[in-house]
Write a protein that holds these residues in place. Structure first.
Motif, PDB file in Angstrom:
ATOM      1  N   PRO A  72       4.113   3.361   1.681  1.00  0.00           N
ATOM      2  CA  PRO A  72       4.233   1.899   1.611  1.00  0.00           C
ATOM      3  C   PRO A  72       4.410   1.249   2.978  1.00  0.00           C
ATOM      4  N   SER A  73       5.282   1.808   3.805  1.00  0.00           N
ATOM      5  CA  SER A  73       5.490   1.235   5.130  1.00  0.00           C
ATOM      6  C   SER A  73       4.294   1.484   6.032  1.00  0.00           C
ATOM      7  N   ALA A  74       3.711   2.685   5.938  1.00  0.00           N
ATOM      8  CA  ALA A  74       2.563   2.997   6.790  1.00  0.00           C
ATOM      9  C   ALA A  74       1.356   2.152   6.427  1.00  0.00           C
ATOM     10  N   ALA A  75       1.108   1.942   5.134  1.00  0.00           N
ATOM     11  CA  ALA A  75      -0.049   1.159   4.711  1.00  0.00           C
ATOM     12  C   ALA A  75       0.071  -0.298   5.137  1.00  0.00           C
ATOM     13  N   SER A  76       1.300  -0.807   5.242  1.00  0.00           N
ATOM     14  CA  SER A  76       1.479  -2.204   5.644  1.00  0.00           C
ATOM     15  C   SER A  76       1.040  -2.436   7.084  1.00  0.00           C
ATOM     16  N   LEU A  77       0.818  -1.349   7.839  1.00  0.00           N
ATOM     17  CA  LEU A  77       0.259  -1.501   9.187  1.00  0.00           C
ATOM     18  C   LEU A  77      -1.101  -2.188   9.129  1.00  0.00           C
ATOM     19  N   LEU A 126      -2.708   6.795   1.971  1.00  0.00           N
ATOM     20  CA  LEU A 126      -3.033   5.742   2.932  1.00  0.00           C
ATOM     21  C   LEU A 126      -4.488   5.292   2.811  1.00  0.00           C
ATOM     22  N   ILE A 127      -5.380   6.213   2.505  1.00  0.00           N
ATOM     23  CA  ILE A 127      -6.804   5.889   2.489  1.00  0.00           C
ATOM     24  C   ILE A 127      -7.123   4.842   1.426  1.00  0.00           C
ATOM     25  N   ARG A 128      -6.632   5.034   0.222  1.00  0.00           N
ATOM     26  CA  ARG A 128      -7.045   4.144  -0.873  1.00  0.00           C
ATOM     27  C   ARG A 128      -6.582   2.696  -0.683  1.00  0.00           C
ATOM     28  N   PRO A 129      -5.297   2.412  -0.424  1.00  0.00           N
ATOM     29  CA  PRO A 129      -4.917   1.006  -0.265  1.00  0.00           C
ATOM     30  C   PRO A 129      -5.546   0.346   0.949  1.00  0.00           C
ATOM     31  N   THR A 130      -5.737   1.114   2.023  1.00  0.00           N
ATOM     32  CA  THR A 130      -6.356   0.540   3.210  1.00  0.00           C
ATOM     33  C   THR A 130      -7.804   0.175   2.926  1.00  0.00           C
ATOM     34  N   LEU A 131      -8.510   1.046   2.216  1.00  0.00           N
ATOM     35  CA  LEU A 131      -9.890   0.749   1.845  1.00  0.00           C
ATOM     36  C   LEU A 131      -9.961  -0.491   0.960  1.00  0.00           C
ATOM     37  N   GLN A 132      -9.085  -0.579  -0.026  1.00  0.00           N
ATOM     38  CA  GLN A 132      -9.112  -1.728  -0.943  1.00  0.00           C
ATOM     39  C   GLN A 132      -8.738  -3.022  -0.238  1.00  0.00           C
ATOM     40  N   ALA A 133      -7.844  -2.947   0.735  1.00  0.00           N
ATOM     41  CA  ALA A 133      -7.495  -4.146   1.497  1.00  0.00           C
ATOM     42  C   ALA A 133      -8.616  -4.547   2.440  1.00  0.00           C
ATOM     43  N   LEU A 346      -2.025  -8.262   1.866  1.00  0.00           N
ATOM     44  CA  LEU A 346      -2.660  -7.380   0.892  1.00  0.00           C
ATOM     45  C   LEU A 346      -2.424  -5.910   1.175  1.00  0.00           C
ATOM     46  N   SER A 347      -2.516  -5.499   2.439  1.00  0.00           N
ATOM     47  CA  SER A 347      -2.292  -4.080   2.755  1.00  0.00           C
ATOM     48  C   SER A 347      -0.895  -3.643   2.356  1.00  0.00           C
ATOM     49  N   GLY A 348       0.094  -4.483   2.631  1.00  0.00           N
ATOM     50  CA  GLY A 348       1.467  -4.141   2.273  1.00  0.00           C
ATOM     51  C   GLY A 348       1.650  -4.000   0.779  1.00  0.00           C
ATOM     52  N   VAL A 349       1.055  -4.924   0.012  1.00  0.00           N
ATOM     53  CA  VAL A 349       1.182  -4.864  -1.449  1.00  0.00           C
ATOM     54  C   VAL A 349       0.475  -3.628  -2.004  1.00  0.00           C
ATOM     55  N   LEU A 350      -0.748  -3.374  -1.544  1.00  0.00           N
ATOM     56  CA  LEU A 350      -1.464  -2.200  -2.030  1.00  0.00           C
ATOM     57  C   LEU A 350      -0.787  -0.911  -1.577  1.00  0.00           C
ATOM     58  N   GLY A 351      -0.219  -0.921  -0.366  1.00  0.00           N
ATOM     59  CA  GLY A 351       0.534   0.246   0.077  1.00  0.00           C
ATOM     60  C   GLY A 351       1.757   0.490  -0.790  1.00  0.00           C
ATOM     61  N   LEU A 352       2.426  -0.604  -1.181  1.00  0.00           N
ATOM     62  CA  LEU A 352       3.567  -0.483  -2.090  1.00  0.00           C
ATOM     63  C   LEU A 352       3.139   0.153  -3.406  1.00  0.00           C
ATOM     64  N   ILE A 353       1.999  -0.323  -3.942  1.00  0.00           N
ATOM     65  CA  ILE A 353       1.518   0.207  -5.223  1.00  0.00           C
ATOM     66  C   ILE A 353       1.202   1.692  -5.103  1.00  0.00           C
ATOM     67  N   TRP A 354       0.454   2.056  -4.068  1.00  0.00           N
ATOM     68  CA  TRP A 354       0.056   3.455  -3.962  1.00  0.00           C
ATOM     69  C   TRP A 354       1.206   4.363  -3.567  1.00  0.00           C
TER      70      TRP A 354
END
Length: 543
Positions: A72-77, A126-133, A346-354
């Motif tokens: 979650p924290s890493a994806a919010s980057l 990390l790959i999936r939420p970053t791709l979706q964002a 969006l990245s932070g929210v999707l990172g939270l979800i994943w």
């Protein structure tokens, strides 16, 4: 939901083939998801031979729990740095972790394989939420975003089909380490593809909060219906974690199979997913909450039905239905969130979800061996299968609010109608719409005067404006626009524009207009084309 002809059913594939950035992202995603599922099958077989169902659950916990904590924290980057670069880093980490798993497996190091599994989990999360964002910054319209999400789901389903089939053959004919090595090579190809992905226009998300998962959850709760959707996604991940273990148990205990059977059962999910993804490409953004709910019911009930009929063919068909429902759930659920959540969060929210999903997957993986031991395999299938339908029915009324929230605003619709904005990504157009300033002009009042400095671009929402041209007057109404020539050519206004009736305008400041148009090659070309046509026709209104 509107079902269109076969041509619309192939919209996702058409989009991926014409949009170079989307095409490269989807090909890289295909490499990543195929590698992930091949690795999953090989890891499950490796763990089962090492210690039975409990070891499979432990391997799942080791693979997923660190991801749930870190991701979650890493994806919010991705809300603060270019998302395409974060995607490259995540894929590179995964490729190295797969290679490390291969080395450990050939060396006979059980601890080494499990340690690398933790890094694999972080990478895949990390790959999936970053791709979706990233997708809203690569697609120019809501319809193409749906198509891109459907393409992502199609590719995921194909990867879920191909990866396990290849792994099933490799673990039967070669060694587990060979499967790990093949996964590493596949993801390395994905890294090369991602290095060629570039977005145009201002970077997205630089204004996002740095609060991490807490800030992301605050963003979620600000959107009615979103907390329910997020919760159900996490619940679906828990069920998926349970199913990952149950598939291995079913292969060895209920169906008297082996590692190849694990690959075959897992591939059935991918085969069904391809069908579900093709159907998903027909969605045009309406009533997605209802589609999302139906897909979750379709996710759970077939799992419950595996128990009474433990035959291979029946299990394959039922898991195929699960795969189809999974594709529909992905497209509808994530499109809802991508349309409702502002891009800079969006990245932070999707990172939270994943991240939460990985934690739920881990819990499902570790809880299922206990269920199997205490209740038996068949009862475990039934209990896991009914969880999602019950939760979905309980939360359906609240999640429907997200459909209204995801609908485009009037400002977004006006921006969509401007030809020079058409090449911009959906995320860029939505950011532009938030910068529009409403102006109410009474009849007879002058809006711009010839000779003045041009400082704004105007969109006509309602009413009528009268434009004084050299050859006479012209009237423009709702959906028209003016002011771009003065901004693009840096010249004074050459026409006077007056409200012929009470008029509602939206104004875009010079800096915002120029940043959007000149920051995108195709948008700038379209804008210069509009300017050229108007000047050639003697319509100096826009200057």
């Amino acid at each position: 939901m509107r079902v269109s002809p076969l041509r619309s059913r192939l919209a996702a594939a058409a989009l991926a083939s014409t949009n170079g950035n989307v095409r490269r992202v989807e090909l890289a995603w295909g490499a990543a998801i195929s590698a992930e599922w091949a690795y999953f099958v090989a890891l499950g077989v490796f763990a089962y031979h090492a210690g039975g169902a409990s070891a499979v659950g432990l391997a799942g916990l080791i693979r997923l729990l660190p991801a749930g904590l870190v991701a979650p924290s890493a994806a919010s980057l991705g809300d603060r740095i270019p998302r395409e670069r974060l995607l490259v880093g995540a894929a590179l980490l995964g490729s190295v972790a797969y290679a490390g798993s291969a080395v450990a497996a050939f060396a006979g190091s059980e601890a080494g394989v499990y340690a690398c599994a933790a890094f694999v989990g972080i990478s895949s999360t990390l790959i999936r939420p970053t791709l979706q964002a990233l997708l809203p910054s690569l697609t120019p319209s809501p319809e193409e975003l749906v198509a891109a999400n459907a393409a992502t789901s199609t590719v995921e389903s194909l990867g879920t089909l191909v990866g396990p089939l290849v792994a099933g053959v490799l673990v039967e004919q070669a060694r587990v380490g060979v499967t790990f090595a093949v996964a590493a090579a596949a993801l390395a190809v994905g890294v090369v593809l991602l290095l060629r992905v570039h977005t145009q226009g201002p970077a997205a998300g630089r204004a996002a909060s740095r609060g991490g998962p807490v800030s992301a959850w605050r963003t979620v709760v600000q959107h009615p219906g979103a907390p329910v959707v997020v919760t159900l996604m996490v619940a679906q991940a828990f069920v998926r974690g349970c199913l990952n273990v149950l598939i291995v148990v079913a292969a060895f205990r209920l169906l008297d199979g082996g590692g190849g059977t694990v690959g075959l059962l897992t591939a059935a999910i991918g085969a069904g997913g391809v069908i579900g993804a093709i159907v998903s490409s027909t969605y045009h953004g309406g009533r997605l909450a209802r589609v999302f709910a139906l897909s979750l019911v379709g996710w759970g009930l077939p799992i419950a039905l595996v128990a009474p009929s433990p035959q291979l063919l029946a299990a394959l068909v039922l898991l195929g239905i699960v795969g189809a429902a999974n594709s529909v759930e992905d497209v509808s659920g994530f499109t809802l969130l991508q349309r409702a959540i502002r891009d800079d969060a969006l990245s932070g929210v999707l990172g939270l979800i994943w991240g939460a999903a990985m934690g739920a997957l881990a819990l499902g993986s570790i809880a299922t061996p206990l269920l199997v031991r205490e209740l038996g395999a068949r009862s475990a299938f039934v209990l896991v299968g009914f969880l999602l339908p019950v939760l979905t029915i309980a939360g359906f009324r609240r999640m429907r609010a997200l459909d209204d929230l995801a609908a485009p605003t009037r400002q977004q619709l006006l921006v969509d109608e401007v030809p020079m904005f058409a090449p911009l990504s959906l995320a860029a157009k939505e950011r532009l719409a938030t910068k529009l300033l409403p102006i109410d002009v009474p009849a007879g009042e002058t809006i711009v005067r010839a000779g003045e400095v041009g400082d704004r671009f105007y969109l006509v929402d309602s009413g009528t404006v009268r434009i004084g041209l050299q050859e006479g007057e012209k009237q423009s109404g709702a959906g028209d626009y003016f002011g771009e020539i003065a901004l693009l050519r840096d010249v004074p206004r050459t026409a006077t524009v007056t409200a012929a009736a009470a008029t509602r305008l939206y104004a875009l400041e010079r800096a915002d207009f120029l940043a959007a148009v000149t920051g995108h090659t195709l948008a700038e070309a379209a804008a210069q084309g509009v300017v050229g046509e108007r000047l050639a026709a003697g319509q100096a209104v826009s200057s």
